[in-house]
Write a protein that holds these residues in place. Structure first.
Motif, short mmCIF file in Angstrom:
data_model
loop_
_atom_site.label_atom_id
_atom_site.label_comp_id
_atom_site.label_asym_id
_atom_site.label_seq_id
_atom_site.Cartn_x
_atom_site.Cartn_y
_atom_site.Cartn_z
N UNK A 8 10.44 11.43 6.35
CA UNK A 8 10.39 10.24 5.50
C UNK A 8 9.46 9.23 6.17
N UNK A 9 8.84 8.39 5.36
CA UNK A 9 7.98 7.33 5.88
C UNK A 9 8.61 5.98 5.54
N UNK B 100 14.49 -1.47 -0.81
CA UNK B 100 13.99 -0.14 -0.54
C UNK B 100 13.42 0.44 -1.83
N UNK B 101 12.25 1.05 -1.72
CA UNK B 101 11.59 1.68 -2.86
C UNK B 101 11.27 3.12 -2.49
N UNK B 102 11.55 4.04 -3.36
CA UNK B 102 11.14 5.42 -3.17
C UNK B 102 9.81 5.60 -3.88
N UNK C 235 2.17 6.29 -2.81
CA UNK C 235 1.91 5.99 -1.41
C UNK C 235 0.41 5.98 -1.13
N UNK C 236 -0.31 6.96 -1.66
CA UNK C 236 -1.77 7.01 -1.47
C UNK C 236 -2.43 5.77 -2.06
N UNK D 35 -4.36 -0.25 -3.84
CA UNK D 35 -4.29 -0.23 -5.30
C UNK D 35 -2.88 -0.61 -5.77
N UNK D 36 -2.72 -1.00 -7.04
CA UNK D 36 -1.40 -1.38 -7.55
C UNK D 36 -0.51 -0.15 -7.76
N UNK D 37 0.23 0.24 -6.75
CA UNK D 37 1.03 1.46 -6.78
C UNK D 37 2.13 1.43 -7.84
#
Length: 82
Positions: free
Chosen positions: A8-9, A53-55, A61-62, A68-70
């Protein structure tokens, strides 16, 4: 950091949201990576917003790491216009 899960990151940004640190638990130890934007900010949730927390998907993630607006990345990896 006792609840870290292998593979996990964990991402952290500074107040100005122009620096990002990523901690990755690889099952043996923890890796640290850092990135700084020369211009602009990372698309980061505002302080006090819930949840803390966000998954993220791999595409999100990239997008986040390059600034960029993920939040607008769909399942197909395309940025949706709002």
């Amino acid at each position: 950091f006792g609840a870290a899960h292998p593979h996990h990151a964990y991402l952290f940004a500074n107040r100005r949201a122009n620096r990002l640190k990523v901690l990755v638990h690889d099952g043996i130890g923890i890796w640290l990576a850092a990135r700084r934007l020369n211009q602009g900010q990372f698309a980061w949730p505002r302080a006090g917003s819930e949840p803390k927390q966000h998954a993220l998907t791999q595409e999100q993630l990239a997008a986040l790491v390059v600034g960029l607006p993920w939040q607008r990345i769909g399942a197909d990896g395309v940025i949706r216009v709002v």
